[in-house]
Write an enzyme that holds these catalytic residues in place. Structure first.
Site, PDB file in Angstrom:
ATOM      1  CG  ASN A   1      -3.815   3.744   0.249  1.00  0.00           C
ATOM      2  OD1 ASN A   1      -4.628   3.620   1.175  1.00  0.00           O
ATOM      3  ND2 ASN A   1      -3.970   4.618  -0.739  1.00  0.00           N
TER       4      ASN A   1
ATOM      5  CE  LYS B   1      -5.750   3.031  -3.508  1.00  0.00           C
ATOM      6  NZ  LYS B   1      -5.851   3.287  -4.945  1.00  0.00           N
TER       7      LYS B   1
ATOM      8  CG  HIS C   1      -4.573   8.688  -2.667  1.00  0.00           C
ATOM      9  ND1 HIS C   1      -5.479   8.438  -3.670  1.00  0.00           N
ATOM     10  CD2 HIS C   1      -3.689   7.653  -2.674  1.00  0.00           C
ATOM     11  CE1 HIS C   1      -5.151   7.296  -4.258  1.00  0.00           C
ATOM     12  NE2 HIS C   1      -4.078   6.787  -3.675  1.00  0.00           N
TER      13      HIS C   1
ATOM     14  CD  GLU D   1      -8.054   6.191  -4.746  1.00  0.00           C
ATOM     15  OE1 GLU D   1      -8.158   5.936  -3.534  1.00  0.00           O
ATOM     16  OE2 GLU D   1      -7.489   5.427  -5.558  1.00  0.00           O
TER      17      GLU D   1
ATOM     18  CD  GLU E   1      -0.315   6.696  -5.217  1.00  0.00           C
ATOM     19  OE1 GLU E   1      -0.036   5.538  -4.882  1.00  0.00           O
ATOM     20  OE2 GLU E   1      -1.413   7.229  -4.974  1.00  0.00           O
TER      21      GLU E   1
ATOM     22  N   GLY F   1      -4.942   1.535  -9.960  1.00  0.00           N
ATOM     23  CA  GLY F   1      -6.038   0.576 -10.040  1.00  0.00           C
ATOM     24  C   GLY F   1      -6.383   0.139 -11.449  1.00  0.00           C
TER      25      GLY F   1
ATOM     26  CB  SER G   1      -0.873  -0.807 -11.647  1.00  0.00           C
ATOM     27  OG  SER G   1      -2.226  -0.401 -11.803  1.00  0.00           O
TER      28      SER G   1
HETATM   29  P1  13P Z   1      -3.047   0.413  -6.871  1.00  0.00           P
HETATM   30  O1  13P Z   1      -1.752  -0.204  -6.382  1.00  0.00           O
HETATM   31  O2  13P Z   1      -4.258  -0.407  -6.523  1.00  0.00           O
HETATM   32  O3  13P Z   1      -2.965   0.816  -8.301  1.00  0.00           O
HETATM   33  O4  13P Z   1      -3.225   1.766  -6.019  1.00  0.00           O
HETATM   34  C1  13P Z   1      -2.169   2.662  -5.974  1.00  0.00           C
HETATM   35  C2  13P Z   1      -2.502   3.717  -4.983  1.00  0.00           C
HETATM   36  O5  13P Z   1      -3.327   4.574  -5.215  1.00  0.00           O
HETATM   37  C3  13P Z   1      -1.805   3.662  -3.688  1.00  0.00           C
HETATM   38  O6  13P Z   1      -2.042   4.817  -2.946  1.00  0.00           O
END
Ligand code: 13P
Length: 250
Positions: free
Chosen positions: A11, A13, A96, A98, A167, A173, A211
């Site tokens: 992903n 982002k 997601h 976010e 997640e 992150g 992560s």
């Molecule tokens: P990270 O791997 O950067 O923690 O992000 C995970 C994520 O949100 C994947 O959709």
């Protein structure tokens, strides 16, 4: 579980540029002969055409990061499932954390987006996960079950066609990965919930995200109900992403 080959999804982002994308994909493709798992890249929508071209003739599938809950019409700024399909999109992340956080996406909205993706022939990657406060309050199972229940309710027997991603928000992150035992515990809860809704729950890939990196992927992927990963930061570095793809190929 042997019937599900691992699925590893990057992903990106809101990262990338035309030049950075071309170089990252070239580096990933150079390592793909040693990879034997399913792989996909979920990229910003403006780069779908570029990635469609770059990934042609590769074994990496193309993915989007969001989809409109509407079919077409006066929805300024939105991208429909049919539009994504037209650009060769095979997977689409929905719900997601976010987007749930920054765009106030409700469980019902996420369920509508899931329906739109499925109707267009795109596999939705439905994200669920608890916040740190929810985990500390002992609400993890209740939260992820509520989030998945809305999607099951809206999609009926088609539910075996989705991918689920667990997640935990506190792991995204942050460098704080769920332990393999914490991940497996939640994945087993989600599997049981799917089993109550479909006879084909064993076909559903349940990915872990938060992560995940080259150092911790192996122990997470060794869990019986962890069928792959949804990878943010580590998917932006070709050596790290390739290392994880190879781990998932074993
Ligand atoms: P990270 O791997 O950067 O923690 O992000 C995970 C994520 O949100 C994947 O959709």
């Amino acid at each position: 579980m042997s019937m599900r080959s691992k699925l590893m999804v990057g992903n990106w982002k809101m990262n990338g540029s035309l030049t950075a994308n071309a170089s990252l994909v070239a580096d990933i493709l150079a390592g793909m002969p040693a990879v034997h798992c399913r792989a996909a890249l979920c990229v910003p929508s403006v780069y779908l055409a570029q990635l469609q071209a770059l990934l042609t003739a590769s074994s990496i599938d193309l993915g989007a990061q969001d989809v409109s809950p509407h079919g077409s019409g006066a929805f300024t700024g939105e991208v429909s499932a049919d539009m994504l399909h037209e650009f060769g999109v095979r997977y689409c992340i929905v719900g997601h954390s976010e987007r749930r956080q920054h765009h106030a996406e409700s469980d019902e909205l996420v369920a509508s987006k899931t329906q739109r993706a499925l109707a267009a022939g795109i596999t939705p990657i439905v994200c669920v996960g608890e916040s740190l406060a929810e985990r500390e309050a002992g609400q993890t199972e209740a939260v992820v079950k509520r989030q998945l229940a809305a999607v099951i309710h809206a999609n009926g027997h088609c539910i075996s066609e989705i991918v689920v991603a667990y997640e935990p928000i506190w792991a995204i992150g942050t460098g704080l990965t769920a332990s393999p035992e914490q991940a497996q515990q939640v994945h087993a809860v989600l599997r049981a919930q799917l089993q109550a809704a479909t006879a084909h729950a064993d076909r559903v890939s349940i990915l872990y995200g938060g992560s995940m990196n080259a150092a911790n992927a192996a122990e997470l992927l060794a869990q019986p109900d962890v069928d792959g990963g949804l990878i943010g930061g580590a998917a932006l570095k070709a050596p790290d992403f390739l290392s994880m793809l190879k781990t998932a190929s074993r």
